[in-house]
Design an enzyme around this catalytic site. Structure first.
Site, PDB file in Angstrom:
ATOM      1  N   GLU A  38       0.820  -1.204   0.000  1.00 35.26           N
ATOM      2  CA  GLU A  38       0.000   0.000   0.000  1.00 35.26           C
ATOM      3  C   GLU A  38       0.864   1.269   0.000  1.00 35.26           C
ATOM      4  O   GLU A  38       1.784   1.394   0.820  1.00 35.26           O
ATOM      5  CB  GLU A  38      -0.941  -0.021   1.214  1.00 35.26           C
ATOM      6  CG  GLU A  38      -1.842   1.204   1.344  1.00 35.26           C
ATOM      7  CD  GLU A  38      -2.715   1.444   0.127  1.00 35.26           C
ATOM      8  OE1 GLU A  38      -3.273   0.485  -0.420  1.00 35.26           O
ATOM      9  OE2 GLU A  38      -2.821   2.612  -0.292  1.00 35.26           O
ATOM     10  N   THR A  82      -6.042   2.597  -5.377  1.00 35.47           N
ATOM     11  CA  THR A  82      -5.812   1.156  -5.262  1.00 35.47           C
ATOM     12  C   THR A  82      -6.553   0.378  -6.344  1.00 35.47           C
ATOM     13  O   THR A  82      -6.005  -0.543  -6.952  1.00 35.47           O
ATOM     14  CB  THR A  82      -6.272   0.642  -3.880  1.00 35.47           C
ATOM     15  OG1 THR A  82      -5.395   1.145  -2.876  1.00 35.47           O
ATOM     16  CG2 THR A  82      -6.253  -0.871  -3.811  1.00 35.47           C
ATOM     17  N   HIS A 198      -1.045   3.310   4.829  1.00 30.56           N
ATOM     18  CA  HIS A 198      -2.044   4.127   4.143  1.00 30.56           C
ATOM     19  C   HIS A 198      -2.166   5.445   4.899  1.00 30.56           C
ATOM     20  O   HIS A 198      -2.108   5.463   6.130  1.00 30.56           O
ATOM     21  CB  HIS A 198      -3.389   3.385   4.139  1.00 30.56           C
ATOM     22  CG  HIS A 198      -4.436   3.995   3.246  1.00 30.56           C
ATOM     23  ND1 HIS A 198      -5.055   5.188   3.538  1.00 30.56           N
ATOM     24  CD2 HIS A 198      -4.960   3.565   2.077  1.00 30.56           C
ATOM     25  CE1 HIS A 198      -5.918   5.473   2.577  1.00 30.56           C
ATOM     26  NE2 HIS A 198      -5.881   4.508   1.675  1.00 30.56           N
ATOM     27  N   ASP A 257       1.354   0.262  -5.025  1.00 29.60           N
ATOM     28  CA  ASP A 257       0.169   0.580  -5.844  1.00 29.60           C
ATOM     29  C   ASP A 257       0.157   2.022  -6.364  1.00 29.60           C
ATOM     30  O   ASP A 257      -0.283   2.287  -7.474  1.00 29.60           O
ATOM     31  CB  ASP A 257      -1.144   0.227  -5.131  1.00 29.60           C
ATOM     32  CG  ASP A 257      -1.411   1.012  -3.848  1.00 29.60           C
ATOM     33  OD1 ASP A 257      -0.484   1.641  -3.306  1.00 29.60           O
ATOM     34  OD2 ASP A 257      -2.571   0.977  -3.391  1.00 29.60           O
ATOM     35  N   HIS A 258       0.644   2.969  -5.550  1.00 32.89           N
ATOM     36  CA  HIS A 258       0.638   4.381  -5.947  1.00 32.89           C
ATOM     37  C   HIS A 258       1.437   5.181  -4.942  1.00 32.89           C
ATOM     38  O   HIS A 258       1.894   4.640  -3.929  1.00 32.89           O
ATOM     39  CB  HIS A 258      -0.795   4.926  -6.061  1.00 32.89           C
ATOM     40  CG  HIS A 258      -1.650   4.627  -4.869  1.00 32.89           C
ATOM     41  ND1 HIS A 258      -1.503   5.265  -3.657  1.00 32.89           N
ATOM     42  CD2 HIS A 258      -2.636   3.709  -4.676  1.00 32.89           C
ATOM     43  CE1 HIS A 258      -2.379   4.786  -2.791  1.00 32.89           C
ATOM     44  NE2 HIS A 258      -3.073   3.822  -3.373  1.00 32.89           N
TER      45      HIS A 258
END
Ligand code: GP9
Ligand code: MN
Length: 427
Positions: A38, A82, A198, A257-258
């Site tokens: 994440e 996500t 996150h 993911d980012h």
């Protein structure tokens, strides 16, 4: 309409990247683990705070002799965050310019996704995530993609101290996933989606043993602490894979993911990167995320090929010896000699080995300096831009028009969404 597929097929065929013989089928029949890190950015790799590595376990994995690691790999997500990453990884289709494709089109569309492709090659497929199954419409999208199992929140024992920030803590998540993994018939394709790293990067006292950075930006500074926690969680899981022997007959894919730190935090980003200031070029390069593939038959190393999330599925399928020549996929195998190394971003910007385009500005990718394009360069940039636009718009046609329902793949049958039930049944 069915005829809309024609143009899409033409584009995909023209840009097909054929497999590299030294990788094709090298890991055929192996289990696959996709570990979704994440908000994990590439800059964290080998990054140190007060002389201490933030992510020692992931770093070790990154440099392992059997890990192929990419250091010019970018996330390509937009608003779907996500879910855009998942969409690209499993389908080699882009997220949408607005909203989340998984939410709007995940349930109703026909897909030819990684789980159903591998299912039809004899794999058992399962997704693991400690959040409620409805988040990002996963409970519906995963059926469309052909996941046999989806282990979500209800499958995990929960206690008040098991949660922090956004949800279940990663260490607990990995630990409790193991008994389910052990029951999966092999070979399997298992995706584990982490959560602790996150925003807002919260941790409990007992896990905060790593120093925060000192940029003075309160949103940014705890990021390395949750990243460190995620690294420990991964380290524990990796130790299980080794001890159980699963590592030997599995391919383990790790990816971020980012971004975790958004472009709104420029001064802090500059401090993290030890720069006076950051410009749009730096911010584009800051969108790098890790992508690593580990397998016993893989000759590892750091690969500098430019690529992104859209390229993962073709890369993985070739490694598993699955022919994707007739599939509608918008990425290219990163190991292929035909790879064009163009990384489209969802807004039409792009990175390539030579040019980085942000808005109306073009930078030299190697030096970061802004370019005044000569006629020849203009032509090169225009050509890349055409590819970027066509790639995005053809992918959108597939999603908006549900075009895969018209695309017949030899030896492949459509997913029967109704055959799956992800509700927890009492033992
Ligand atoms: C939620 C999680 C977070 O289940 O995957 O999604 P994000 O906010 O990163 O898009
Ligand atoms: Mn995310």
């Amino acid at each position: 309409k069915a005829k809309d597929l024609k143009g899409v097929e033409k584009f995909v065929k023209q840009n097909y990247a054929s497999p590299n013989v030294s990788y094709y089928g090298k890991e055929k029949g192996k289990n696959v683990f996709i570990i979704h890190l994440e908000s994990f950015q590439q800059f964290l790799i080998d990054y140190k705070v007060n002389g201490k590595e933030v992510t020692p376990n992931i770093n070790k994995f990154y440099h392992d002799q059997h890990t192929l690691s990419f250091d010019n790999f970018y996330h390509q997500v937009a608003q779907g965050k996500t879910s855009d990453a998942e969409m690209m990884l499993e389908n080699s289709l882009y997220g949408l310019p607005q909203g989340s494709a998984m939410v709007t089109y995940g349930g109703q569309n026909t897909y030819q996704a990684a789980p159903s492709i591998l299912d039809q090659k004899g794999y058992t497929t399962a997704a693991f995530h400690g959040d409620v199954p409805t988040f990002w419409n996963r409970n519906n999208a995963y059926k469309s993609w052909g996941y046999d199992y989806f282990f979500s929140e209800a499958y995990y024992k929960n206690k008040p101290n098991y949660n922090i920030g956004y949800g279940m803590k990663d260490k607990i998540f990995f630990k409790q996933s193991i008994p389910y993994i052990q029951q999966l018939p092999q070979p399997f394709y298992a995706k584990l989606i982490t959560l602790t790293n996150h925003y807002p990067y919260e941790l409990d006292k007992q896990n905060t043993d790593f120093p925060a950075t000192t940029t003075g930006d309160n949103t940014v500074d705890p990021y390395v602490q949750t990243a460190h926690y995620l690294d420990q969680a991964f380290g524990e899981f990796e130790a299980y894979l080794q001890k159980s022997g699963l590592a030997k007959n599995s391919v383990v894919v790790l990816y971020g993911d980012h971004y975790g730190i958004s472009n709104n935090h420029r001064p802090a980003i500059a401090k993290l990167l030890n720069k006076k200031s950051v410009d749009k070029y730096d911010l584009a390069q800051f969108q790098k995320v890790p992508f690593m593939i580990n397998g016993a038959n893989i000759q590892g190393g750091i690969d500098h090929t430019y690529g992104g999330e859209i390229d993962v599925l073709p890369t993985l399928l070739h490694l598993l010896g699955v022919n994707n020549q007739n599939m509608i996929q918008f990425g290219q195998d990163l190991m292929s000699k035909d790879n064009n190394q163009i990384v489209p971003f969802r807004n039409g910007d792009f990175v390539s080995p030579k040019y980085t385009k942000v808005g109306s500005t073009v930078y030299d990718t190697k030096t970061g300096s802004e370019l005044k394009l000569n006629a020849e360069q203009k032509q090169e940039v225009a050509k890349i831009q055409t590819y970027v636009n066509d790639s995005l718009s053809n992918s959108d046609k597939v999603v908006y028009g549900d075009l895969l329902r018209f695309h017949k793949l030899p030896g492949y049958h459509d997913v029967n969404k109704k055959s799956f039930n992800y509700n927890k049944r009492d033992a």
